[in-house]
Design a protein around this motif. Structure first.
Motif, PDB file in Angstrom:
ATOM      1  N   HIS A  60     -50.335 -21.656  -3.959  1.00 36.71           N
ATOM      2  CA  HIS A  60     -51.093 -20.563  -2.768  1.00 36.71           C
ATOM      3  C   HIS A  60     -52.596 -20.126  -3.030  1.00 36.71           C
ATOM      4  O   HIS A  60     -53.264 -19.997  -2.259  1.00 36.71           O
ATOM      5  CB  HIS A  60     -50.431 -19.171  -2.906  1.00 36.71           C
ATOM      6  CG  HIS A  60     -48.842 -19.429  -2.430  1.00 36.71           C
ATOM      7  ND1 HIS A  60     -48.294 -20.214  -1.530  1.00 36.71           N
ATOM      8  CD2 HIS A  60     -47.768 -18.596  -3.090  1.00 36.71           C
ATOM      9  CE1 HIS A  60     -46.932 -19.984  -1.353  1.00 36.71           C
ATOM     10  NE2 HIS A  60     -46.624 -19.289  -2.353  1.00 36.71           N
ATOM     11  N   SER A 195     -54.151  -3.486  -5.683  1.00 32.77           N
ATOM     12  CA  SER A 195     -54.229  -3.966  -4.337  1.00 32.77           C
ATOM     13  C   SER A 195     -53.093  -4.412  -3.712  1.00 32.77           C
ATOM     14  O   SER A 195     -52.351  -5.460  -4.160  1.00 32.77           O
ATOM     15  CB  SER A 195     -55.571  -4.895  -3.816  1.00 32.77           C
ATOM     16  OG  SER A 195     -55.493  -5.082  -2.493  1.00 32.77           O
ATOM     17  N   GLY A 196     -52.329  -3.589  -2.813  1.00 35.23           N
ATOM     18  CA  GLY A 196     -50.947  -4.018  -2.329  1.00 35.23           C
ATOM     19  C   GLY A 196     -49.905  -3.761  -3.049  1.00 35.23           C
ATOM     20  O   GLY A 196     -48.717  -4.083  -2.312  1.00 35.23           O
ATOM     21  N   ASP A 271     -41.177  -8.127  -5.754  1.00 37.26           N
ATOM     22  CA  ASP A 271     -42.389  -8.527  -5.082  1.00 37.26           C
ATOM     23  C   ASP A 271     -43.597  -7.597  -5.447  1.00 37.26           C
ATOM     24  O   ASP A 271     -44.370  -7.967  -5.872  1.00 37.26           O
ATOM     25  CB  ASP A 271     -42.177  -8.109  -3.130  1.00 37.26           C
ATOM     26  CG  ASP A 271     -41.277  -8.997  -2.736  1.00 37.26           C
ATOM     27  OD1 ASP A 271     -40.819  -9.965  -3.117  1.00 37.26           O
ATOM     28  OD2 ASP A 271     -41.135  -8.818  -1.351  1.00 37.26           O
ATOM     29  N   ARG A 275     -46.744  -9.355  -7.236  1.00 38.86           N
ATOM     30  CA  ARG A 275     -47.910  -9.174  -6.907  1.00 38.86           C
ATOM     31  C   ARG A 275     -49.114  -8.658  -7.873  1.00 38.86           C
ATOM     32  O   ARG A 275     -50.051  -8.955  -7.886  1.00 38.86           O
ATOM     33  CB  ARG A 275     -47.992  -8.148  -5.606  1.00 38.86           C
ATOM     34  CG  ARG A 275     -49.279  -7.955  -5.125  1.00 38.86           C
ATOM     35  CD  ARG A 275     -49.378  -7.078  -3.848  1.00 38.86           C
ATOM     36  NE  ARG A 275     -48.493  -7.661  -2.723  1.00 38.86           N
ATOM     37  CZ  ARG A 275     -48.923  -8.777  -1.833  1.00 38.86           C
ATOM     38  NH1 ARG A 275     -50.014  -9.149  -2.138  1.00 38.86           N
ATOM     39  NH2 ARG A 275     -48.086  -9.180  -0.843  1.00 38.86           N
ATOM     40  N   ASN A 279     -52.347 -10.591  -8.968  1.00 38.59           N
ATOM     41  CA  ASN A 279     -53.483  -9.920  -8.927  1.00 38.59           C
ATOM     42  C   ASN A 279     -54.202  -9.845 -10.266  1.00 38.59           C
ATOM     43  O   ASN A 279     -55.666  -9.789 -10.551  1.00 38.59           O
ATOM     44  CB  ASN A 279     -53.309  -8.735  -8.540  1.00 38.59           C
ATOM     45  CG  ASN A 279     -53.010  -8.445  -6.869  1.00 38.59           C
ATOM     46  OD1 ASN A 279     -52.913  -9.500  -5.982  1.00 38.59           O
ATOM     47  ND2 ASN A 279     -52.857  -7.219  -6.445  1.00 38.59           N
ATOM     48  N   THR A 292     -56.548  -9.653  -2.176  1.00 40.64           N
ATOM     49  CA  THR A 292     -56.368  -8.819  -0.660  1.00 40.64           C
ATOM     50  C   THR A 292     -54.979  -8.103  -0.932  1.00 40.64           C
ATOM     51  O   THR A 292     -54.069  -8.671  -1.348  1.00 40.64           O
ATOM     52  CB  THR A 292     -56.455  -9.682   0.330  1.00 40.64           C
ATOM     53  OG1 THR A 292     -55.318 -10.514   0.505  1.00 40.64           O
ATOM     54  CG2 THR A 292     -57.851 -10.383   0.508  1.00 40.64           C
ATOM     55  N   PRO A 293     -54.635  -7.213  -0.210  1.00 43.16           N
ATOM     56  CA  PRO A 293     -53.183  -6.683   0.003  1.00 43.16           C
ATOM     57  C   PRO A 293     -52.336  -7.187   0.305  1.00 43.16           C
ATOM     58  O   PRO A 293     -50.938  -7.260   0.176  1.00 43.16           O
ATOM     59  CB  PRO A 293     -53.616  -5.240   0.770  1.00 43.16           C
ATOM     60  CG  PRO A 293     -54.896  -4.923   0.685  1.00 43.16           C
ATOM     61  CD  PRO A 293     -55.681  -6.126   0.655  1.00 43.16           C
ATOM     62  N   ASP A 294     -52.600  -8.240   1.258  1.00 45.03           N
ATOM     63  CA  ASP A 294     -51.565  -9.226   1.728  1.00 45.03           C
ATOM     64  C   ASP A 294     -51.670 -10.736   1.339  1.00 45.03           C
ATOM     65  O   ASP A 294     -51.242 -11.548   1.905  1.00 45.03           O
ATOM     66  CB  ASP A 294     -51.762  -9.261   3.268  1.00 45.03           C
ATOM     67  CG  ASP A 294     -52.961  -9.725   3.782  1.00 45.03           C
ATOM     68  OD1 ASP A 294     -53.924 -10.036   2.954  1.00 45.03           O
ATOM     69  OD2 ASP A 294     -53.109 -10.072   5.052  1.00 45.03           O
ATOM     70  N   LEU A 295     -52.174 -10.765   0.163  1.00 39.66           N
ATOM     71  CA  LEU A 295     -52.197 -12.054  -0.717  1.00 39.66           C
ATOM     72  C   LEU A 295     -50.871 -12.639  -0.689  1.00 39.66           C
ATOM     73  O   LEU A 295     -49.817 -12.172  -0.990  1.00 39.66           O
ATOM     74  CB  LEU A 295     -52.782 -11.722  -2.117  1.00 39.66           C
ATOM     75  CG  LEU A 295     -53.347 -12.808  -2.756  1.00 39.66           C
ATOM     76  CD1 LEU A 295     -54.895 -13.652  -2.038  1.00 39.66           C
ATOM     77  CD2 LEU A 295     -53.733 -12.570  -4.003  1.00 39.66           C
ATOM     78  N   ASP A 296     -50.649 -13.905  -0.521  1.00 36.16           N
ATOM     79  CA  ASP A 296     -49.700 -14.837  -0.673  1.00 36.16           C
ATOM     80  C   ASP A 296     -49.021 -14.647  -2.090  1.00 36.16           C
ATOM     81  O   ASP A 296     -49.524 -15.372  -2.967  1.00 36.16           O
ATOM     82  CB  ASP A 296     -49.682 -16.057  -0.168  1.00 36.16           C
ATOM     83  CG  ASP A 296     -48.340 -16.846   0.311  1.00 36.16           C
ATOM     84  OD1 ASP A 296     -47.364 -16.178  -0.308  1.00 36.16           O
ATOM     85  OD2 ASP A 296     -48.332 -17.939   0.697  1.00 36.16           O
ATOM     86  N   SER A 298     -45.537 -15.342  -2.609  1.00 35.55           N
ATOM     87  CA  SER A 298     -44.141 -15.738  -2.319  1.00 35.55           C
ATOM     88  C   SER A 298     -43.843 -16.964  -3.299  1.00 35.55           C
ATOM     89  O   SER A 298     -44.531 -17.542  -3.779  1.00 35.55           O
ATOM     90  CB  SER A 298     -43.746 -16.359  -0.785  1.00 35.55           C
ATOM     91  OG  SER A 298     -44.870 -17.388  -0.785  1.00 35.55           O
TER      92      SER A 298
END
Length: 348
Positions: A60, A195-196, A271, A275, A279, A292-296, A298
């Motif tokens: 990713h 973040s996120g 999750d 994250r 991060n 970013t808050p929506d970083l992949d 998965s």
């Protein structure tokens, strides 16, 4: 003869890499950077957590990721903590970040020297769970000062204290009985690592968190049970669980550090915790602007981790069984159960 020599050279190259695992980075902010993940603990399944994290960072986010393991030199198989043998440590020579998940290691001098050289140049470090007590080295040996109980005048309490910011202190919650809720500190929510990040719950029992300095980002609350909605243990107030700091190398360079007191593979199924780790790895690599808050975050490939336990690792696995992005982690669930007899199969 020329082709024979070429074939022999190529074969020897394969042998040289047989004890480690490499994921070549794809597109992403980490393209051109190299992370070395070092797995070597007895209980918390670092040999499953780190290849899973490496796949995420390579697939990713573009990093080249090398994963090193405790290897039985007789079989070439991955083992849990013992013997203290981690081939491939020379990969640290080109590393931009070391992610360390070790416990009570006493590596051969030629392996340990690569780790010491990395610290001496101020390389950034991410330390997980038992890495606060990564090394247990007898006082008469050359690298004894890195031991978690070191009394060296210039390196008190070893690698954990000097680099990660804490040596081994103790358990706070009970493994397999009390899971842990991790909550960002309100005043630190603007930190890139947070973040996120939300709804962090891990299955590992809490550790005592007493960092000597740095920037504490999160607090861990033991729960009276093994589900996210379990009630809090009222007698155990929250303790620090993740923090950042720097350490100073002999050359004066300041090395970035992100420490997490958790990290079992079952923790990574959450999750929020996953994250937090992605991060943290990006931040330690100097790539906080890419967070970013929506970083992949998965998972990559099948991931059905084994429950952690002392020496209850999956048997018969070699590093090459994790090559690519589609092979399952772990490669099997044939776990070792010391002192337990297998039950006879019964019809149902």
């Amino acid at each position: 003869m020329k082709y024979l020599l070429l074939a022999l050279f190529s074969f020897s190259g394969l042998l040289a890499n047989a004890d480690s695992l490499v994921f070549e980075g794809e597109a992403g902010p980490g393209k051109g950077k190299h992370i070395v993940f070092i797995a070597g603990d007895h209980e918390y399944r670092s040999e499953e957590s780190l290849p899973a994290l490496a796949r995420i960072m390579a697939k990713h986010h573009g990093f080249k990721c090398t994963v090193l393991f405790n290897i039985d030199p007789q079989t070439g198989q991955i083992v849990a903590g013992t013997p203290s043998n981690i081939p491939g440590m020379e990969a640290l020579e080109t590393a931009d970040l070391a992610v360390v998940f070790l416990r009570f290691q006493n590596l051969p001098a030629e392996q340990m020297q690569h780790f010491v050289d990395y610290l001496n140049r101020g390389g950034p470090v991410v330390g997980m769970r038992t890495s606060t007590h990564a090394f247990q080295i007898p006082a008469e040996q050359p690298f004894a000062k890195y031991s978690f109980q070191s009394d060296a005048d210039d390196y008190e309490l070893g690698f954990g204290h000097q680099v990660l910011g804490q040596t081994w202190v103790g358990h706070y919650g009970r493994n397999h009985k009390q899971s842990t809720r991790i909550t960002p500190i309100e005043a630190k929510k603007s930190h890139p690592i947070l973040s996120g990040v939300q709804d962090v719950w891990v299955q590992a029992g809490a550790y005592v968190g007493k960092p000597i300095d740095g920037d504490i980002l999160t607090m861990a609350q033991p729960l009276e049970g093994m589900t996210p909605d379990s009630p809090v243990v009222e007698s155990l107030p929250p303790q620090p669980s993740e923090w950042t700091r720097t350490y100073e190398a002999p050359n004066g360079k300041q090395g970035r550090v992100f420490t997490s007191l958790y990290g079992t593979p079952e923790d990574l199924t959450n999750d929020g915790y996953r994250r937090l780790m992605v991060n943290g790895i990006l931040w330690a690599s100097g790539l906080e602007k890419a967070i970013t808050p929506d970083l992949d975050i998965s998972l990559v490939g099948p991931f059905q981790p084994n429950t952690y336990g002392n020496q209850t690792h999956a048997l018969g696995i070699k590093p090459e069984m994790y090559e690519g992005y589609e092979s399952p982690i772990p490669a099997n669930n044939n776990v070792n159960q010391p002192g337990k007899k297998k039950k006879k199969a019964t019809a149902e």
